[in-house]
Design a protein around this motif. Structure first.
Motif, mmCIF file in Angstrom:
data_model
loop_
_atom_site.group_PDB
_atom_site.id
_atom_site.type_symbol
_atom_site.label_atom_id
_atom_site.label_comp_id
_atom_site.label_asym_id
_atom_site.label_seq_id
_atom_site.Cartn_x
_atom_site.Cartn_y
_atom_site.Cartn_z
ATOM 1 N N UNK A 10 0.814 -1.219 0.000
ATOM 2 C CA UNK A 10 0.000 0.000 0.000
ATOM 3 C C UNK A 10 0.844 1.263 0.000
ATOM 4 N N UNK A 11 1.924 1.263 0.760
ATOM 5 C CA UNK A 11 2.761 2.454 0.865
ATOM 6 C C UNK A 11 3.782 2.487 -0.259
ATOM 7 N N UNK A 12 3.939 3.648 -0.938
ATOM 8 C CA UNK A 12 4.942 3.744 -2.015
ATOM 9 C C UNK A 12 6.327 3.328 -1.528
ATOM 10 N N UNK A 13 7.036 2.578 -2.359
ATOM 11 C CA UNK A 13 8.376 2.146 -2.006
ATOM 12 C C UNK A 13 8.423 0.917 -1.130
ATOM 13 N N UNK A 14 7.258 0.283 -0.888
ATOM 14 C CA UNK A 14 7.222 -0.960 -0.118
ATOM 15 C C UNK A 14 6.563 -2.037 -0.967
ATOM 16 N N UNK A 15 6.843 -3.303 -0.602
ATOM 17 C CA UNK A 15 6.446 -4.417 -1.458
ATOM 18 C C UNK A 15 6.023 -5.599 -0.591
ATOM 19 N N UNK A 16 5.168 -6.445 -1.172
ATOM 20 C CA UNK A 16 4.796 -7.697 -0.542
ATOM 21 C C UNK A 16 5.508 -8.855 -1.244
ATOM 22 N N UNK A 17 5.924 -9.840 -0.454
ATOM 23 C CA UNK A 17 6.386 -11.111 -0.993
ATOM 24 C C UNK A 17 5.771 -12.212 -0.141
ATOM 25 N N UNK A 18 6.038 -13.466 -0.500
ATOM 26 C CA UNK A 18 5.421 -14.600 0.186
ATOM 27 C C UNK A 18 6.195 -15.863 -0.176
ATOM 28 N N UNK A 42 10.947 -3.454 2.402
ATOM 29 C CA UNK A 42 11.441 -2.205 1.857
ATOM 30 C C UNK A 42 12.174 -2.455 0.553
ATOM 31 N N UNK A 43 12.676 -1.393 -0.056
ATOM 32 C CA UNK A 43 13.284 -1.494 -1.390
ATOM 33 C C UNK A 43 14.610 -2.236 -1.404
ATOM 34 N N UNK A 44 15.178 -2.515 -0.241
ATOM 35 C CA UNK A 44 16.397 -3.309 -0.177
ATOM 36 C C UNK A 44 16.144 -4.655 0.509
ATOM 37 N N UNK A 45 14.882 -5.046 0.583
ATOM 38 C CA UNK A 45 14.538 -6.359 1.110
ATOM 39 C C UNK A 45 14.386 -6.434 2.614
ATOM 40 N N UNK A 46 14.489 -5.318 3.306
ATOM 41 C CA UNK A 46 14.351 -5.354 4.769
ATOM 42 C C UNK A 46 12.901 -5.621 5.155
ATOM 43 N N UNK A 50 19.332 -13.677 -17.616
ATOM 44 C CA UNK A 50 19.791 -13.421 -16.249
ATOM 45 C C UNK A 50 20.485 -14.678 -15.719
ATOM 46 N N UNK A 51 21.100 -15.409 -16.625
ATOM 47 C CA UNK A 51 21.701 -16.684 -16.261
ATOM 48 C C UNK A 51 22.737 -16.508 -15.158
ATOM 49 N N UNK A 52 22.593 -17.318 -14.124
ATOM 50 C CA UNK A 52 23.504 -17.255 -12.993
ATOM 51 C C UNK A 52 22.939 -16.506 -11.805
ATOM 52 N N UNK A 53 21.789 -15.848 -11.992
ATOM 53 C CA UNK A 53 21.221 -15.055 -10.901
ATOM 54 C C UNK A 53 20.484 -15.908 -9.878
ATOM 55 N N UNK A 54 20.252 -17.187 -10.195
ATOM 56 C CA UNK A 54 19.524 -18.063 -9.283
ATOM 57 C C UNK A 54 18.140 -18.361 -9.819
ATOM 58 N N UNK A 55 17.298 -18.963 -8.971
ATOM 59 C CA UNK A 55 15.943 -19.327 -9.363
ATOM 60 C C UNK A 55 15.046 -18.109 -9.186
ATOM 61 N N UNK A 56 15.020 -17.255 -10.211
ATOM 62 C CA UNK A 56 14.282 -15.999 -10.159
ATOM 63 C C UNK A 56 12.785 -16.277 -10.204
ATOM 64 N N UNK A 57 12.059 -15.807 -9.175
ATOM 65 C CA UNK A 57 10.647 -16.164 -9.007
ATOM 66 C C UNK A 57 9.722 -14.966 -8.856
ATOM 67 N N UNK A 58 10.235 -13.802 -8.465
ATOM 68 C CA UNK A 58 9.371 -12.650 -8.242
ATOM 69 C C UNK A 58 9.929 -11.404 -8.891
ATOM 70 N N UNK A 59 9.041 -10.578 -9.469
ATOM 71 C CA UNK A 59 9.501 -9.307 -10.033
ATOM 72 C C UNK A 59 8.407 -8.267 -9.923
ATOM 73 N N UNK A 60 8.821 -7.004 -9.829
ATOM 74 C CA UNK A 60 7.914 -5.873 -9.730
ATOM 75 C C UNK A 60 8.648 -4.650 -10.261
ATOM 76 N N UNK A 61 7.922 -3.711 -10.855
ATOM 77 C CA UNK A 61 8.536 -2.472 -11.306
ATOM 78 C C UNK A 61 8.808 -1.567 -10.105
ATOM 79 N N UNK A 62 10.067 -1.169 -9.943
ATOM 80 C CA UNK A 62 10.415 -0.160 -8.948
ATOM 81 C C UNK A 62 10.149 1.220 -9.512
ATOM 82 N N UNK A 63 10.525 1.403 -10.780
ATOM 83 C CA UNK A 63 10.180 2.595 -11.537
ATOM 84 C C UNK A 63 10.049 2.185 -12.999
#
Length: 306
Positions: free
Chosen positions: A80-88, A101-105, A273-286
């Motif tokens: 809901x708040x700009x600059x914050x994200x949900x994961x699961x 937060x934008x750095x995963x905190x 993105x080979x080598x980055x790992x098992x990439x499972x989630x993405x969202x636009x930051x900007x």
């Protein structure tokens, strides 16, 4: 993830379209990621090796870590708040959203009043409703597919959008090539939840379905088939509605258009993105930057190359 209604005339064309657009590889000679061998989802991997390999990918940098924060991150969505994200976490994890937060905190947790059979995607509409896609279907045998609808201010009040696929009659299909009823990517747009299949039949096709965004029991509508030479794990629509990103394992696909129907007919551009790992989630930051999570716990920022 709202986009003005632009569909009626073109949707009829897409419903009968059988041709797939051809993917264009933005990195000539860059190999696509292949699916892991038999098993649940090929989980695991070496977080430290992923970090070292990711440092060699142009535009990608690790900005944080989800290890010990989100168990097996399987998707990302704006909170809901700009600059914050949900994961699961996906199958086998709690029915809980993790506010980041934008750095995963970790900023907080949000337990939902439902179960996590195999959560794989999360999106929101323009009215503050969220949609959890509990439609992971590794074995292609589930008959209890559902999208959970809720509001973060009332997380215990969850409504269900139950659905089945119109073109599935066997659970699982007898032929391996027909195993294309797993779904790990979805988004909300124009009053519907759009589902993108993860092709386990190795046919290089992501099928696009829709279901209404209201609770009920439905037969999904098959709208389009996209030529995606990879297994789609998440989807993100740029806020201006002109760019769709489909994430795969160690790659992503970009589709551009001036309208939603143009996007679904656009030739996907492939980025390794080979080598980055098992990439499972993405969202636009900007408008030009994605955040990307992996099941191993890496949290990346990626500057799109075009």
């Amino acid at each position: 993830m709202h986009l003005p209604s632009l569909l009626p005339a073109s949707l009829a064309f897409l419903l009968t379209a059988t041709a797939c657009s051809q993917a264009q590889n933005e990195h000539a000679g860059a190999p696509s990621q292949t699916a892991p061998g038999p098993g649940k989802k090929g989980k695991g991997g070496d977080h430290h090796k992923d970090k070292a390999a990711a440092a060699l990918i142009p535009g990608l940098r690790q900005v944080g870590s989800l290890k010990g924060v989100v168990p097996e991150s399987s998707g990302l969505c704006p909170a809901e708040q700009p600059g914050t994200y949900f994961s699961f976490g996906d199958e086998g994890n709690a029915a809980t959203l993790y506010r980041l937060g934008a750095t995963g905190q970790l900023l907080g947790t949000l337990p939902l009043g439902t179960a996590n059979t195999d959560w794989e995607s999360l999106s929101r509409d323009d009215q503050g409703n969220y949609f959890v896609g509990d439609c992971g279907n590794n074995a292609n045998d589930r008959q209890n597919l559902v999208v959970h609808r809720f509001r973060p201010d009332q997380p215990r009040q969850v409504q269900d959008i139950k659905f089945k696929y119109p073109d599935q009659t066997e659970f699982p299909p007898e032929k391996k090539k027909d195993h294309n009823f797993d779904c790990e990517a979805s988004l909300w747009h124009d009053g519907k939840v759009w589902l993108f299949s993860k092709d386990r039949g190795r046919d290089a096709t992501s099928k696009v379905y829709t279901v209404p965004d209201q609770p009920g029991t439905y037969t999904a509508q098959l709208v389009a088939r996209l030529a995606i030479p990879g297994q789609v794990t998440d989807a993100a629509l740029r806020p201006d509605g002109h760019r769709l990103v489909l994430l795969g394992r160690g790659e992503l696909f970009v589709l551009d258009g001036n309208s939603w129907d143009e996007i679904l007919k656009a030739p996907p551009r492939q980025v390794s993105l080979e080598g980055a790992g098992q990439t499972e989630g993405t969202v636009f930051k900007d408008a030009t930057t994605l955040l990307i999570s992996t099941e191993q716990g890496s949290f990346y920022e990626f500057k799109l190359p075009f």
